[in-house]
Write a protein that holds these residues in place. Structure first.
Motif, short mmCIF file in Angstrom:
data_model
loop_
_atom_site.label_atom_id
_atom_site.label_comp_id
_atom_site.label_asym_id
_atom_site.label_seq_id
_atom_site.Cartn_x
_atom_site.Cartn_y
_atom_site.Cartn_z
N ILE A 172 -26.24 -30.60 -101.69
CA ILE A 172 -25.01 -29.81 -101.59
C ILE A 172 -25.23 -28.41 -102.15
O ILE A 172 -24.74 -27.41 -101.59
N ALA A 173 -25.99 -28.31 -103.25
CA ALA A 173 -26.28 -26.99 -103.82
C ALA A 173 -27.08 -26.14 -102.84
O ALA A 173 -26.82 -24.93 -102.70
N CYS A 174 -28.01 -26.75 -102.14
CA CYS A 174 -28.79 -26.00 -101.15
C CYS A 174 -27.92 -25.57 -99.97
O CYS A 174 -28.08 -24.46 -99.44
N ILE A 175 -27.01 -26.42 -99.57
CA ILE A 175 -26.10 -26.06 -98.48
C ILE A 175 -25.21 -24.89 -98.89
O ILE A 175 -25.01 -23.93 -98.13
N ILE A 176 -24.69 -24.93 -100.12
CA ILE A 176 -23.88 -23.81 -100.62
C ILE A 176 -24.70 -22.54 -100.70
O ILE A 176 -24.22 -21.45 -100.35
N ALA A 177 -25.96 -22.64 -101.15
CA ALA A 177 -26.82 -21.46 -101.23
C ALA A 177 -27.09 -20.89 -99.84
O ALA A 177 -27.10 -19.67 -99.66
N MET A 178 -27.32 -21.76 -98.85
CA MET A 178 -27.56 -21.27 -97.49
C MET A 178 -26.33 -20.59 -96.92
O MET A 178 -26.44 -19.59 -96.20
N ILE A 179 -25.16 -21.12 -97.21
CA ILE A 179 -23.93 -20.46 -96.77
C ILE A 179 -23.79 -19.11 -97.45
O ILE A 179 -23.41 -18.11 -96.83
N GLY A 180 -24.13 -19.06 -98.76
CA GLY A 180 -24.07 -17.80 -99.49
C GLY A 180 -25.05 -16.77 -98.95
O GLY A 180 -24.80 -15.57 -99.02
N LEU A 183 -21.16 -17.98 -104.59
CA LEU A 183 -21.72 -19.21 -104.02
C LEU A 183 -23.13 -19.46 -104.55
O LEU A 183 -23.49 -20.61 -104.84
N LEU A 184 -23.93 -18.42 -104.71
CA LEU A 184 -25.28 -18.60 -105.26
C LEU A 184 -25.23 -19.00 -106.73
O LEU A 184 -26.05 -19.82 -107.18
N ILE A 185 -24.28 -18.48 -107.48
CA ILE A 185 -24.14 -18.87 -108.89
C ILE A 185 -23.69 -20.33 -108.99
O ILE A 185 -24.21 -21.09 -109.81
N ILE A 186 -22.76 -20.73 -108.13
CA ILE A 186 -22.31 -22.12 -108.12
C ILE A 186 -23.47 -23.05 -107.76
O ILE A 186 -23.67 -24.10 -108.40
#
Length: 140
Positions: free
Chosen positions: A47-55, A9-12
């Motif tokens: 969206i990238a920040c949301i994915i990073a926070m989930i990761g 998720l962090l790479i994405i």
């Protein structure tokens, strides 16, 4: 296993941030509706920040950001549209409104300015009397 998912998720999210940064830099100032294009690209950052926070395991923060970010983007776009977007609001800027000189309550600005300049001696002598103008726009 969870570490691999969070790493993926962090790479994405890092890939999305790089792609959107390139897109944000490539938009020129001469592009039509550049502000709206930039706001659209910043949505990819969101969206990238949301994915990073989930990761990273910050689910509540990701949820709050997921709800608040679209409202902020809409507020920015709406404010720009209402006040500063000359390109899309061109017909509102160039249209001259007809002035009714016989209206008992609404007085044109040029008529009031002429009145103030003629009677400036009287207005300076009496501080209790003042003349003000009120501009009314039908669109607001």
């Amino acid at each position: 296993m969870i570490k691999y998912i969070s790493s993926a998720l962090l790479i994405i999210s890092a890939f999305l941030i790089i792609v959107s940064a390139i897109g944000l830099i490539s938009i020129s100032k001469d592009t039509k509706n550049a502000v709206y294009a930039r706001i659209h690209i910043v949505g990819i950052f969101d969206i990238a920040c949301i994915i990073a926070m989930i990761g990273l395991g910050q689910y509540l923060l990701a949820g709050i950001y997921f709800i608040i970010a679209p409202f902020a983007a809409h507020a920015i776009a709406n404010a720009y549209w209402k006040k500063e977007d000359r390109e899309n609001n061109l017909e509102e800027i160039t249209v001259e409104q007809e002035v009714d000189y016989n209206h008992p309550f609404i007085h044109p600005k040029d008529k009031m300015q002429a009145f103030e300049s003629e009677d400036s001696e009287k207005l300076k002598a009496d501080d209790r009397f003042s003349v003000t103008t009120l501009e009314i726009y039908e669109g607001e």
